[in-house]
Scaffold this motif. Structure first.
Motif, PDB file in Angstrom:
ATOM      1  N   SER A  16       0.838  -1.205   0.000  1.00 22.40           N
ATOM      2  CA  SER A  16       0.000   0.000   0.000  1.00 22.40           C
ATOM      3  C   SER A  16       0.871   1.253   0.000  1.00 22.40           C
ATOM      4  N   ARG A  18       0.174   5.785   0.309  1.00 23.87           N
ATOM      5  CA  ARG A  18      -0.776   6.900   0.433  1.00 23.87           C
ATOM      6  C   ARG A  18      -0.133   8.138  -0.177  1.00 23.87           C
ATOM      7  N   TYR A  58     -14.337   6.838  -9.639  1.00 27.13           N
ATOM      8  CA  TYR A  58     -13.123   6.033  -9.731  1.00 27.13           C
ATOM      9  C   TYR A  58     -13.017   5.410 -11.115  1.00 27.13           C
ATOM     10  N   VAL A  62      -9.198   0.786 -10.684  1.00 21.80           N
ATOM     11  CA  VAL A  62      -8.758   0.974  -9.298  1.00 21.80           C
ATOM     12  C   VAL A  62      -9.890   0.804  -8.291  1.00 21.80           C
ATOM     13  N   PHE A  66      -8.345   1.537  -4.450  1.00 20.25           N
ATOM     14  CA  PHE A  66      -7.917   2.906  -4.163  1.00 20.25           C
ATOM     15  C   PHE A  66      -9.065   3.673  -3.515  1.00 20.25           C
ATOM     16  N   LEU A  79      -4.773   9.995  -1.748  1.00 20.69           N
ATOM     17  CA  LEU A  79      -5.127   8.783  -2.490  1.00 20.69           C
ATOM     18  C   LEU A  79      -4.501   7.603  -1.760  1.00 20.69           C
ATOM     19  N   MET A  81      -3.785   3.864  -1.711  1.00 20.24           N
ATOM     20  CA  MET A  81      -3.682   2.827  -2.731  1.00 20.24           C
ATOM     21  C   MET A  81      -3.318   1.506  -2.053  1.00 20.24           C
ATOM     22  N   ASP A  88       0.008  -0.570 -11.898  1.00 18.02           N
ATOM     23  CA  ASP A  88      -0.260   0.730 -11.273  1.00 18.02           C
ATOM     24  C   ASP A  88       0.963   1.641 -11.334  1.00 18.02           C
TER      25      ASP A  88
END
Length: 124
Positions: A16, A18, A58, A62, A66, A79, A81, A88
């Protein structure tokens, strides 16, 4: 409006990240706000956005992974993720414009203000 994007990096598939986009010069209240991404040699791609009156869009690619969010007090856009995939990998940019309604959030040409990109690299 000046936008500053940050939070990119190199991660492994499944990890992940951000991303953050902070604004200065004007409050973002009443602005449509979005994240786009671009791979060198390809067209800029819509990721996620808020319309100026609310509502969220969206990209299908995603959805469920997301999450776009905002902090009005900090004048910032985020965001989150999750479950990142190698596809990606891209430079992610934030964009805002006071004219953006929900139905037009995915059109990059509609945005007047852009932040510099932050690179996200997802290894397999």
């Amino acid at each position: 409006v000046q936008l500053q994007a940050s939070g990119g990096g190199l991660v492994q598939a499944g990890d992940s990240l951000r991303l953050s986009c902070t604004a200065s010069g004007r409050t973002l209240s009443g602005y449509g706000m979005a994240w786009f991404r671009q791979v060198p040699g390809k067209e800029r791609e819509f990721v996620a956005a808020f319309g100026r009156s609310g509502g969220i869009m969206y990209a299908d690619s995603v959805k469920g992974r997301f999450t776009i969010s905002r902090d009005k007090a900090k004048n910032a856009l985020y965001l989150q993720m999750n479950s990142l995939k190698p596809e990606d990998t891209a430079v992610y940019s934030c964009a805002v414009d006071p004219s953006i309604i929900l139905s037009s959030t995915r059109y990059s040409s509609r945005y007047r203000y852009w932040g510099q990109g932050t690179l996200v690299t997802v290894s397999s």
